[in-house]
Design a protein around this motif. Structure first.
Motif, PDB file in Angstrom:
ATOM      1  N   ILE A   1      26.722 -31.169  65.087  1.00 10.88           N
ATOM      2  CA  ILE A   1      26.541 -32.487  65.682  1.00 10.88           C
ATOM      3  C   ILE A   1      27.777 -33.309  65.326  1.00 10.88           C
ATOM      4  O   ILE A   1      27.987 -33.624  64.147  1.00 10.88           O
ATOM      5  N   PRO A   2      28.629 -33.621  66.297  1.00 13.84           N
ATOM      6  CA  PRO A   2      29.798 -34.473  66.011  1.00 13.84           C
ATOM      7  C   PRO A   2      29.330 -35.832  65.493  1.00 13.84           C
ATOM      8  O   PRO A   2      28.570 -36.537  66.164  1.00 13.84           O
TER       9      PRO A   2
ATOM     10  N   ASP B   1      30.803 -38.608  65.115  1.00 13.17           N
ATOM     11  CA  ASP B   1      31.255 -39.795  65.835  1.00 13.17           C
ATOM     12  C   ASP B   1      30.668 -39.871  67.239  1.00 13.17           C
ATOM     13  O   ASP B   1      31.022 -40.745  68.020  1.00 13.17           O
ATOM     14  N   ASP B   2      29.759 -38.943  67.552  1.00 11.52           N
ATOM     15  CA  ASP B   2      29.131 -38.953  68.875  1.00 11.52           C
ATOM     16  C   ASP B   2      27.642 -38.629  68.744  1.00 11.52           C
ATOM     17  O   ASP B   2      27.088 -37.865  69.535  1.00 11.52           O
ATOM     18  N   PHE B   3      27.019 -39.216  67.732  1.00  9.52           N
ATOM     19  CA  PHE B   3      25.597 -39.001  67.484  1.00  9.52           C
ATOM     20  C   PHE B   3      24.784 -39.908  68.390  1.00  9.52           C
ATOM     21  O   PHE B   3      25.003 -41.117  68.434  1.00  9.52           O
ATOM     22  N   HIS B   4      23.822 -39.333  69.124  1.00  8.13           N
ATOM     23  CA  HIS B   4      23.041 -40.098  70.088  1.00  8.13           C
ATOM     24  C   HIS B   4      21.671 -40.460  69.505  1.00  8.13           C
ATOM     25  O   HIS B   4      20.988 -39.600  68.955  1.00  8.13           O
TER      26      HIS B   4
ATOM     27  N   ARG C   1      27.922 -40.598  57.633  1.00 10.43           N
ATOM     28  CA  ARG C   1      28.944 -41.522  58.135  1.00 10.43           C
ATOM     29  C   ARG C   1      29.455 -42.424  56.999  1.00 10.43           C
ATOM     30  O   ARG C   1      30.668 -42.601  56.839  1.00 10.43           O
TER      31      ARG C   1
ATOM     32  N   SER D   1      32.808 -35.213  57.562  1.00 13.70           N
ATOM     33  CA  SER D   1      33.441 -34.930  58.854  1.00 13.70           C
ATOM     34  C   SER D   1      32.765 -33.804  59.625  1.00 13.70           C
ATOM     35  O   SER D   1      33.070 -33.597  60.803  1.00 13.70           O
TER      36      SER D   1
ATOM     37  N   GLU E   1      20.185 -31.030  70.803  1.00 18.64           N
ATOM     38  CA  GLU E   1      21.111 -31.436  71.861  1.00 18.64           C
ATOM     39  C   GLU E   1      20.859 -32.863  72.311  1.00 18.64           C
ATOM     40  O   GLU E   1      21.781 -33.557  72.758  1.00 18.64           O
TER      41      GLU E   1
ATOM     42  N   GLY F   1      23.122 -34.984  70.546  1.00 16.05           N
ATOM     43  CA  GLY F   1      24.542 -34.749  70.745  1.00 16.05           C
ATOM     44  C   GLY F   1      25.056 -33.437  70.192  1.00 16.05           C
ATOM     45  O   GLY F   1      26.277 -33.211  70.153  1.00 16.05           O
TER      46      GLY F   1
ATOM     47  N   THR G   1      26.594 -46.826  63.811  1.00 12.35           N
ATOM     48  CA  THR G   1      27.400 -47.456  64.859  1.00 12.35           C
ATOM     49  C   THR G   1      28.686 -48.070  64.338  1.00 12.35           C
ATOM     50  O   THR G   1      29.567 -48.426  65.116  1.00 12.35           O
TER      51      THR G   1
ATOM     52  N   THR H   1      32.304 -48.459  63.148  1.00 12.90           N
ATOM     53  CA  THR H   1      33.527 -47.698  63.416  1.00 12.90           C
ATOM     54  C   THR H   1      34.335 -47.588  62.139  1.00 12.90           C
ATOM     55  O   THR H   1      34.395 -48.516  61.340  1.00 12.90           O
TER      56      THR H   1
END
Length: 216
Positions: free
Chosen positions: A40-41, A43-46, A153, A158, A170, A173, A213, A215
């Motif tokens: 699961i990336p 920086d792109d967790f849904h 995070r 990483s 899925e 993400g 969320t 950054t």
């Protein structure tokens, strides 16, 4: 597996290999390095809108490393749609030793003092290897995963390894990558030392979502 202990297991993770048994009552442990790997990336967790609402409402009390043994035991139990598990007594013993050494961690979800969901995995360098999760209440394991990613995070991880992908993962993400790509990501992650305890032991759902969320 004679002579195979916590140190050997950590070395396996560093090489991209993980253990699994054929079934709960099978005493043998196999080491796997599959052609494809689920991750699961971070920086792109849904997180879906409905799950965000559940997390914010703090439906469950979420803790960290409060009852690692109970989480692993629950993951080893059969459940609807998962009549057989790959966690045998040997694996339970190995991860208990890793937990005592500070490498294996659990996230627990509680309702009225009862353990209703959670997950566990292994932290090494800036990589976290998710092992298994369980849920006895709707969305409990999903909430545990949200809190896990918040910690990863915040702690500058990483890599979140899920071993394989499922439709369930899925939706958050999760993607599948080939072995060589996985090994490169793992190698990069092991260079750094992340902090699983960067957040307090208990945080609110709002704090978890803010961490996800935020950054970097």
């Amino acid at each position: 597996m004679r002579g195979f202990g916590a140190e050997e297991l950590l070395n396996c993770y560093a090489r991209g290999v993980f253990p699994m048994a054929e079934g709960r009552d099978d005493p043998r442990i196999y080491l796997l390095d599959p052609d494809e790997r689920g991750i699961i990336p971070l920086d792109d967790f849904h997180v879906s809108r409905s799950l965000r609402k559940t997390v914010r409402q703090d439906v469950f009390k979420v803790t960290v490393d409060h009852d690692f043994t109970a989480v692993v035991a629950a993951c080893a139990q059969p459940a609807p749609g998962r009549e057989e598990t790959w966690i045998n007594d040997g694996i339970i013993g190995l991860y208990s030793h890793l937990h005592a050494a500070g490498y294996a961690h659990s996230i627990e979800c509680w309702a009225a003092g009862e353990l209703v969901g959670g997950l566990y995995g292994v932290s090494l360098g800036a990589a976290f290897f998710g092992e298994s999760m369980f849920s006895r209440r709707r969305d409990a394991s999903k909430v545990a995963l949200v809190h896990l990613v918040a910690r990863l995070r915040a702690g500058d991880f990483s890599l979140l390894d899920t071993q394989f992908t499922t439709e369930h993962l899925e939706s958050f993400g999760a993607i599948t990558i080939d072995r060589s790509s996985y090994h490169q990501r793992l190698s990069d992650a092991l260079i750094f030392e992340a902090d699983f305890k960067a957040l307090p032991e208990e945080i609110s759902g709002d704090q978890a979502l803010q961490s996800i969320t935020q950054t970097s």
